[in-house]
Design a protein around this motif. Structure first.
Motif, PDB file in Angstrom:
ATOM      1  N   LEU A  84       0.840  -1.204   0.000  1.00 52.73           N
ATOM      2  CA  LEU A  84       0.000   0.000   0.000  1.00 52.73           C
ATOM      3  C   LEU A  84       0.875   1.254   0.000  1.00 52.73           C
ATOM      4  CD1 LEU A  84      -2.746   1.474   0.322  1.00 52.73           C
ATOM      5  CD2 LEU A  84      -2.584   1.036   2.782  1.00 52.73           C
ATOM      6  N   TRP A  85       2.075   1.159   0.611  1.00 56.45           N
ATOM      7  CA  TRP A  85       2.933   2.350   0.746  1.00 56.45           C
ATOM      8  C   TRP A  85       4.173   2.333  -0.130  1.00 56.45           C
ATOM      9  CZ3 TRP A  85       1.003  -0.014   5.262  1.00 56.45           C
ATOM     10  CH2 TRP A  85      -0.103   0.659   5.801  1.00 56.45           C
ATOM     11  N   PRO A  96      -7.244  -2.053   0.365  1.00 59.70           N
ATOM     12  CA  PRO A  96      -6.405  -1.674  -0.758  1.00 59.70           C
ATOM     13  C   PRO A  96      -4.944  -2.053  -0.512  1.00 59.70           C
ATOM     14  CG  PRO A  96      -6.650   0.191   0.703  1.00 59.70           C
ATOM     15  CD  PRO A  96      -7.384  -0.964   1.343  1.00 59.70           C
ATOM     16  N   GLY A  97      -4.169  -2.105  -1.635  1.00 57.29           N
ATOM     17  CA  GLY A  97      -2.728  -2.306  -1.530  1.00 57.29           C
ATOM     18  C   GLY A  97      -2.239  -3.626  -2.070  1.00 57.29           C
ATOM     19  N   ALA A 156     -12.496  -1.755  -0.508  1.00 60.46           N
ATOM     20  CA  ALA A 156     -12.112  -0.581   0.273  1.00 60.46           C
ATOM     21  C   ALA A 156     -12.825   0.670  -0.245  1.00 60.46           C
ATOM     22  CB  ALA A 156     -10.605  -0.382   0.176  1.00 60.46           C
ATOM     23  N   PRO A 210     -11.925   4.135   1.166  1.00 60.80           N
ATOM     24  CA  PRO A 210     -11.327   5.107   2.087  1.00 60.80           C
ATOM     25  C   PRO A 210     -11.808   6.525   1.772  1.00 60.80           C
ATOM     26  CG  PRO A 210      -9.692   4.290   0.524  1.00 60.80           C
ATOM     27  CD  PRO A 210     -10.925   3.515   0.290  1.00 60.80           C
ATOM     28  N   TRP A 256      -3.694   8.985   2.610  1.00 61.63           N
ATOM     29  CA  TRP A 256      -2.995   8.258   1.567  1.00 61.63           C
ATOM     30  C   TRP A 256      -3.882   7.207   0.916  1.00 61.63           C
ATOM     31  CZ3 TRP A 256       0.612   8.344  -1.856  1.00 61.63           C
ATOM     32  CH2 TRP A 256       0.958   7.169  -2.507  1.00 61.63           C
ATOM     33  N   GLU A 257      -4.644   6.472   1.757  1.00 62.46           N
ATOM     34  CA  GLU A 257      -5.461   5.391   1.194  1.00 62.46           C
ATOM     35  C   GLU A 257      -6.417   5.914   0.135  1.00 62.46           C
ATOM     36  OE1 GLU A 257      -7.387   2.512   3.631  1.00 62.46           O
ATOM     37  OE2 GLU A 257      -5.613   2.157   4.858  1.00 62.46           O
ATOM     38  N   LYS A 258      -6.990   7.082   0.376  1.00 59.66           N
ATOM     39  CA  LYS A 258      -7.927   7.628  -0.614  1.00 59.66           C
ATOM     40  C   LYS A 258      -7.188   7.990  -1.903  1.00 59.66           C
ATOM     41  CE  LYS A 258     -11.355  11.159  -1.557  1.00 59.66           C
ATOM     42  NZ  LYS A 258     -11.793  10.320  -2.681  1.00 59.66           N
ATOM     43  N   TYR A 315      -4.478   6.787  -2.952  1.00 59.49           N
ATOM     44  CA  TYR A 315      -4.016   5.536  -3.574  1.00 59.49           C
ATOM     45  C   TYR A 315      -5.156   4.869  -4.348  1.00 59.49           C
ATOM     46  CZ  TYR A 315      -2.162   0.771  -3.878  1.00 59.49           C
ATOM     47  OH  TYR A 315      -1.752  -0.461  -4.334  1.00 59.49           O
ATOM     48  N   VAL A 316      -6.284   4.676  -3.691  1.00 61.73           N
ATOM     49  CA  VAL A 316      -7.397   3.967  -4.344  1.00 61.73           C
ATOM     50  C   VAL A 316      -7.908   4.760  -5.550  1.00 61.73           C
ATOM     51  CG1 VAL A 316      -9.799   3.223  -4.033  1.00 61.73           C
ATOM     52  CG2 VAL A 316      -8.072   2.641  -2.324  1.00 61.73           C
TER      53      VAL A 316
END
Ligand code: FES
Length: 572
Positions: A93-94, A440-441, A533, A535, A539-541, A543-544
């Motif tokens: 994810l990161w 996610p990720g 997911a 978000p 970051w998650e948002k 990213y997705v």
């Protein structure tokens, strides 16, 4: 004024140059700012929470000594670090966040070049993605694998044997107490996982890409030769700046060709596919998932390392290391690819020797004739899916069986061992919601555990299909990286328990055998969608909302391509 990049910060007599210099005077001599000395950052992923990289501070000191010896200025730059076994929900994810943060810090700071220190799975990919985008002179020091630990008198491969021992516990052939006792035996020393997992693969491929001092990759982390090579890398970094040799000049299409050949000969991790695609994407190098099948398919598997084989990284180093493997397949390598020292990769292979033919097999006596990663297409994977034949059961690579579908990892764990689960050894386990967007990720869950009732019957492998990834230390007949993923509208979302799945490695196909009209009319599972997911911040948002699918490297869509090292505006 000197034409070094750092001189843009330090070289003037105005107020801003004064500020840049004055705050750096703590420990740096006046001649650090005369424009003669290269300022080299040591991008360091050492962290107590990335145990595989915890020794990199010591490595950094050797690099710094080398930089100083060559007349440069060494500057420690701690960067985002990712401990594969520690972070939740998954380090992948990161990877892009680390790459983005490192890229920005390399560009923002007054440096002329950078030494990249990584080890644990995502750290070398993130460092290389960042270096590729900024394109400052750069060189990698791979942190190296840990030494081999033993348990009950036999070597333990980290990762791989966790899966094996935990299956033994589930099958009732190993007690929980014994399982726990193996913990401290598995992680014997500093360094990253010692199987041919993702960290080992990416450390070795960093060298094949040309981005390390030749001969360094695979040196065990506790081996004093690593510090010697780190020192030499520091010296080299200053020369790289003088020569203005940048990643874009080193990591060419020819280098990626060689990396794919090496990936197959080494039996490397499937994760290398997404990482190499992402690095190539930063450089603008044309590379597709199909290249891995096309270039790698005919390459023999020469290295007998877990998870596909028996030995561990320490053995590979003892047996002659990466160069000995590359020498066996030299005719398949592109001789035009150069390394950071400015010479062709293949010119370093002349003195390579194999000292243990059990570990590194001869070209005419391979472990497998064709070892590459196969790319499958079909109505279940319009944009492709991967399978690693070297880690699979050969008989299962041509298989037809009914699907048993799980909507999420939680669903899998809740129902897998249910005695009523309609599953036999012929079934195909399908897990969705594990792609870049869905989880996610894109976690390493594709190598699903087998149902307990089948384990008790002695079943040790089944066909498994997932839109996630698999640990490089894992094994089995696992079809993974299915694209598009279910959460991005991929057809995996439409599969139902009982549908017949056809895996046909020979013809590179992955299909569901449902009449075309019925398949076209079928709606994606609404139940599965509940697990995807969604978000709303952070970051998650980001990213997705912006992550690409696995078949192009799962980078963020706005991070593709080079950004360069220029900063247009001043800070004050
Ligand atoms: Fe760090 Fe395996 S957990 S390399």
């Amino acid at each position: 004024m000197s034409d070094r990049r750092s001189a843009q910060w330090y070289g003037g007599d105005d107020r801003n140059s004064y500020i840049h210099r004055a705050w750096m005077r703590r420990g740096l001599p006046a001649d650090a700012f005369d424009g003669e000395r290269a300022h080299i950052a040591i991008a360091n992923t050492a962290s107590d929470l990335t145990p595989c990289n915890a020794h990199l501070n010591e490595v950094a000191r050797s690099v710094a000594d080398g930089i100083h010896r060559a007349g440069g200025i060494a500057l420690n730059l701690p960067v985002v670090s990712l401990g594969e076994t520690q972070v939740k929900p998954t380090a992948m994810l990161w990877r892009n966040m680390a790459a983005m943060a490192i890229e920005e810090m390399l560009r923002a700071n007054p440096i002329d070049g950078v030494v990249l220190l990584g080890g644990c799975d995502k750290t070398i990919p993130a460092l290389l993605m960042a270096a590729a985008s900024v394109d400052l002179p750069a060189v990698v020091v791979p942190g190296g694998p840990m030494l081999t630990g033993t348990f009950r008198g036999v070597p333990l491969g980290c990762g791989t044997d966790v899966w094996k021992l935990s299956e033994e516990v589930r099958a009732g052939t190993l007690s929980a107490a014994e399982f726990q006792r193996s913990e401290s035996s598995m992680i014997r020393s500093r360094g990253h996982c010692n199987t041919m997992g993702t960290a080992s693969t990416m450390g070795l491929l960093a060298e094949v890409l040309g981005m390390t001092l030749p001969g360094i990759a695979g040196t065990p982390a506790p081996d004093s030769r690593l510090l010697e090579a780190a020192h030499a890398t520091g010296v080299l970094a200053v020369d790289l700046v003088d020569q203005e040799r940048r990643p874009s000049a080193v990591m060419t299409r020819a280098s990626f060709h060689n990396a794919i050949v090496a990936l197959a000969a080494l039996g490397g991790s499937t994760n290398a596919v997404v990482h190499l695609l992402a690095i190539a994407g930063r450089l603008g190098v044309e590379l597709t998932q199909d290249d891995f099948d096309r270039i790698g398919a005919g390459v023999p598997l020469l290295v007998d390392l877990q998870p596909a084989g028996r030995f561990l990284m320490d053995d590979l180093y003892r047996a002659g290391g990466l160069h000995a493997v590359l020498a066996e397949v030299q005719d398949l390598l592109d001789p035009s690819a150069i390394t950071v020292i400015g010479e062709p990769l293949v010119s370093a292979l002349g003195t390579a020797q194999v000292y243990d033919r059990e570990v590194i097999r001869a070209r005419q006596d391979p472990l497998q004739m064709e070892a590459g990663i196969a790319v499958l297409y079909g109505n279940l994977a319009p944009d492709g899916a991967l399978v690693k034949p070297a880690a699979a059961t050969p008989a299962l690579l041509q298989h037809r069986g009914p699907a048993v579908v799980f909507d999420s990892v939680e669903d899998l764990h809740a129902r897998l061992d249910d005695p009523e689960l309609p599953v036999t050894a012929d079934s195909v386990l399908v897990l969705r919601g594990c792609g870049p967007k869905g989880y996610p990720g894109m976690p390493e869950v594709s190598n699903m555990p087998l149902p307990a009732k089948l384990l008790a019957e002695g079943v040790r492998d089944m066909v498994r299909i997932c839109d996630g990834r698999m640990s490089g230390t894992a094994y089995g007949t696992v079809v993974l990286h299915v694209a598009p993923e279910a959460a991005a509208g991929g057809p995996l979302a439409k599969v139902r328990t009982g549908d017949m799945i056809v895996l046909d490695l020979e013809n590179r196909r992955l299909d569901v055998d449902v009449p075309a009209e019925e398949w076209a009319a079928r709606e994606p599972s609404a139940e599965a969608a509940k697990a995807y997911a969604a978000p709303t911040r952070g970051w998650e948002k980001l990213y997705v909302d912006t992550v690409n699918q696995a078949n192009t490297g799962a980078d963020l869509d706005f991070l593709l391509g080079s950004s360069g090292d220029q900063v247009a505006r001043e800070s004050h």
